[in-house]
Design a protein around this motif. Structure first.
Motif, PDB file in Angstrom:
ATOM      1  N   LYS A 201       0.845  -1.185   0.000  1.00 49.52           N
ATOM      2  CA  LYS A 201       0.000   0.000   0.000  1.00 49.52           C
ATOM      3  C   LYS A 201       0.880   1.235   0.000  1.00 49.52           C
ATOM      4  CE  LYS A 201      -3.790  -2.206   2.557  1.00 49.52           C
ATOM      5  NZ  LYS A 201      -4.631  -2.142   3.778  1.00 49.52           N
ATOM      6  N   PRO A 202       0.449   2.277  -0.743  1.00 46.04           N
ATOM      7  CA  PRO A 202      -0.717   2.311  -1.639  1.00 46.04           C
ATOM      8  C   PRO A 202      -0.439   1.583  -2.942  1.00 46.04           C
ATOM      9  CG  PRO A 202       0.463   4.371  -1.775  1.00 46.04           C
ATOM     10  CD  PRO A 202       1.159   3.561  -0.709  1.00 46.04           C
ATOM     11  N   MET A 203      -1.487   1.091  -3.590  1.00 42.35           N
ATOM     12  CA  MET A 203      -1.383   0.403  -4.870  1.00 42.35           C
ATOM     13  C   MET A 203      -1.936   1.316  -5.968  1.00 42.35           C
ATOM     14  SD  MET A 203      -0.429  -2.557  -6.251  1.00 42.35           S
ATOM     15  CE  MET A 203      -0.573  -3.859  -5.003  1.00 42.35           C
ATOM     16  N   TYR A 204      -1.118   1.556  -6.982  1.00 40.97           N
ATOM     17  CA  TYR A 204      -1.513   2.467  -8.061  1.00 40.97           C
ATOM     18  C   TYR A 204      -1.918   1.692  -9.315  1.00 40.97           C
ATOM     19  CZ  TYR A 204       0.651   6.026  -5.106  1.00 40.97           C
ATOM     20  OH  TYR A 204       0.968   6.843  -4.064  1.00 40.97           O
ATOM     21  N   GLU A 205      -2.565   2.386 -10.238  1.00 39.60           N
ATOM     22  CA  GLU A 205      -3.018   1.787 -11.485  1.00 39.60           C
ATOM     23  C   GLU A 205      -2.070   2.160 -12.633  1.00 39.60           C
ATOM     24  OE1 GLU A 205      -5.442  -0.337 -11.569  1.00 39.60           O
ATOM     25  OE2 GLU A 205      -6.016   0.009  -9.470  1.00 39.60           O
TER      26      GLU A 205
END
Length: 253
Positions: A201-205
């Motif tokens: 975390k955080p997980m991005y696109e």
């Protein structure tokens, strides 16, 4: 003929680069390079742009020679080069196999360098090079050591190359994302110690990382960092002792 070349184009961030570059009106073709030809062909069917699927293993000297011959024959003008191929493994250094060590160094570093060296012969003023770095390059990371170290190499090489190529009007932008929702983790966690890292975390696109990378490349920036958390992380890496950062990393990873 004006083209873009994208390595690692069969999945993840490389695939997203192909999708977003396909909307450009300044490209005649996009050369998609990856080992998995069936995935490249499937992508080519989905995008109504002139895509060329090129099955190459960048770890192979013979495959690089094949690409060299193709470039010599077609003599395209390379407007954009995206070096997106790479892979990593979580775990202690001793957890890695000799093959994993060699392949990580060869793909993340050597292949990127040779691809860049080869393509520069076909680049002119306003051509763009985009290198996939990583937020892991900001400081030493125990138990993600080799991958982070290869990406630190990529960042240093790319930023210096950006300066070297200024007189030619060619820019080099290094993309340093945090965790991105791709197949990367399936490969990275497939080790002797799959529980080494759990906190992603955080997980991005991918689409957001690539959109900003292309925008920063057009602006001539030498680095692209997406997300407030990753920008703060980069700032902290310059302010805090790396011994402290490594101590924190080992407790939150």
């Amino acid at each position: 003929m004006k083209i873009a070349i994208v390595t690692g184009a069969s999945s993840g961030i490389g695939k997203e680069f192909v999708k977003q570059l396909s909307t450009s009106k300044h490209l005649d073709e996009i050369w998609m390079i990856a080992r998995r030809e069936e995935r490249l062909n499937a992508l080519a069917k989905k995008i109504p742009t002139k895509l060329k699927a090129i099955e190459l293993d960048l770890l192979s000297v013979e495959c690089m020679e094949q690409l060299k011959e193709r470039l010599e024959k077609e003599k395209p003008q390379i407007k954009v080069l995206v070096n997106s191929s790479g892979f990593g493994k979580f775990g202690k250094f001793n957890d890695l196999t000799k093959e994993e060590i060699n392949n990580m160094i060869d793909l993340n570093c050597k292949a990127l360098i040779h691809m860049t060296y080869l393509c520069l012969n076909y680049m002119k003023k306003e051509s763009k090079i985009i290198m996939m770095g990583s937020a892991s390059s900001f400081f030493p990371l125990p138990e993600f050591n080799l991958y982070a170290s290869t990406k630190a190499f990529v960042v240093h090489f790319s930023r210096a190359l950006h300066v070297e190529l200024k007189k030619r009007g060619i820019t080099v932008t290094t993309v340093c994302p945090g965790y991105v929702r791709t197949e990367f983790f399936k490969v990275a966690k497939d080790t002797k110690n799959p529980n080494t890292c759990k906190n992603f975390k955080p997980m991005y696109e991918s689409k957001d990382i690539v959109k900003k990378a292309l925008k920063d490349s057009q602006r001539g920036k030498d680095m692209s960092v997406y997300g407030i958390q990753i920008k703060i992380l980069r700032l902290l890496s310059k302010m805090l002792p790396h011994q402290l950062i490594m101590w924190i990393w080992l407790r939150i990873k």
